[in-house]
Design a protein around this motif. Structure first.
Motif, short mmCIF file in Angstrom:
data_model
loop_
_atom_site.label_atom_id
_atom_site.label_comp_id
_atom_site.label_asym_id
_atom_site.label_seq_id
_atom_site.Cartn_x
_atom_site.Cartn_y
_atom_site.Cartn_z
N ARG A 13 43.64 64.36 15.87
CA ARG A 13 44.54 65.14 16.71
C ARG A 13 43.78 65.98 17.74
NH1 ARG A 13 49.35 65.34 19.09
NH2 ARG A 13 50.45 67.34 18.85
N TYR A 14 42.64 66.55 17.34
CA TYR A 14 41.92 67.41 18.27
C TYR A 14 41.39 66.62 19.47
CZ TYR A 14 37.28 65.88 16.65
OH TYR A 14 36.15 65.15 16.37
N VAL A 48 49.81 72.66 16.26
CA VAL A 48 48.63 72.42 15.43
C VAL A 48 48.04 73.75 15.01
CG1 VAL A 48 48.07 70.19 16.47
CG2 VAL A 48 47.17 72.29 17.50
N THR A 52 42.21 73.24 14.85
CA THR A 52 42.37 72.04 15.67
C THR A 52 42.25 72.37 17.15
OG1 THR A 52 43.77 71.00 13.99
CG2 THR A 52 43.92 70.13 16.24
N ARG A 55 38.59 73.05 18.06
CA ARG A 55 37.81 71.81 18.16
C ARG A 55 38.15 71.06 19.46
NH1 ARG A 55 37.64 68.23 12.82
NH2 ARG A 55 35.94 67.29 14.01
#
Length: 259
Positions: A13-14, A48, A52, A55
């Motif tokens: 996701r990041y 998120v 996250t 990052r």
């Protein structure tokens, strides 16, 4: 409502968020000099966690898209890199025109260059520099340490080392401003005609001291360039040890294919 991020659903996701932010920067949605939205805003936008988001934003730094300043946040970079043409920058015609290489390059890029002299005087030569100069480690040399700025932003820190027996007879080398054309012009005026420059370049992460001096984000990349200036007799009369903010320069080399 959370923002949907298109792309490969198999990516972390990041990374998806980093790519979305990078696209916004490249498209001008986030403009040069603009502050990147805060962590809380990004957490809500992408639904998120804080980790996250951190990052994702961290991914933008090595891409050369943002600067992060402690206590202030992250900002979209607004400075295009300086083109450093090694095949051109040491031409004698530049020195005769009274322009040192860095000043000429920065002005050509439309930037306002300045130089801050940090130290000029005798020092013990470091071992790796002594090898290039052909002198004994720890022997006395003249050191000239400078910090270079482009539009008020520090971009490189450089220290020139010159053999003492060469420098001692050139008083301008001991001045903060050695005059038009820089130290190479002064060397040639005193009979040390330059014939060749050799450079070694490697990429690495900035040390803590370098990050502070160059206003870099923690862990930012730098280019470590070491140059030797050789005269017609073959002697090296100057070694310049330079640390450059990697995102601020494009290095351009011309290499002959002749025998």
């Amino acid at each position: 409502m959370a923002t949907m991020v298109p792309g490969d659903s198999g990516k972390p996701r990041y990374l998806q968020i980093a790519e979305d932010l990078a696209q916004q920067i490249r498209a001008g949605v986030l403009r040069p000099g603009e502050k990147v939205p805060s962590e809380s805003v990004l957490m809500a936008r992408y639904a998120v966690s804080q980790g996250t988001v951190r990052r994702a934003v961290a991914e933008l730094r090595p891409m050369g898209l943002i600067d992060t300043h402690h206590g202030k946040g992250s900002f979209v970079k607004s400075r295009p890199p300086v083109l450093r043409k090694s095949s051109d920058r040491f031409r004698r015609s530049h020195r005769r025109a009274g322009k040192a290489a860095y000043l000429a390059e920065a002005e050509h890029a439309g930037k306002a260059p300045t130089v801050r002299v940090l130290y000029v005087g005798p020092t013990e030569v470091p071992g790796d520099i002594a090898e290039r100069l052909g002198t004994a480690p720890g022997s006395q040399v003249l050191a000239r340490r400078r910090l270079y700025f482009s539009d008020g932003t520090p971009t490189e820190e450089a220290t020139s080392y010159l053999p003492w027996d060469v420098a001692k007879d050139i008083p301008e080398l001991f001045a903060e401003n050695p005059g038009g054309g820089g130290i190479y012009a002064r060397l040639e005026e005193h009979g040390h005609v330059l014939a060749e420059f050799t450079e070694t370049v490697r990429a690495r992460l900035a040390t803590k001291q370098e990050a502070v001096a160059l206003s870099l984000s923690p862990g930012a990349p730098v280019l470590h360039l070491t140059r030797s200036a050789r005269v017609e007799s073959g002697r090296v009369v100057e070694v310049c040890d330079t640390v450059m903010a990697a995102d601020q320069f494009v290095l351009d080399y011309r290499i002959s294919a002749e025998d």
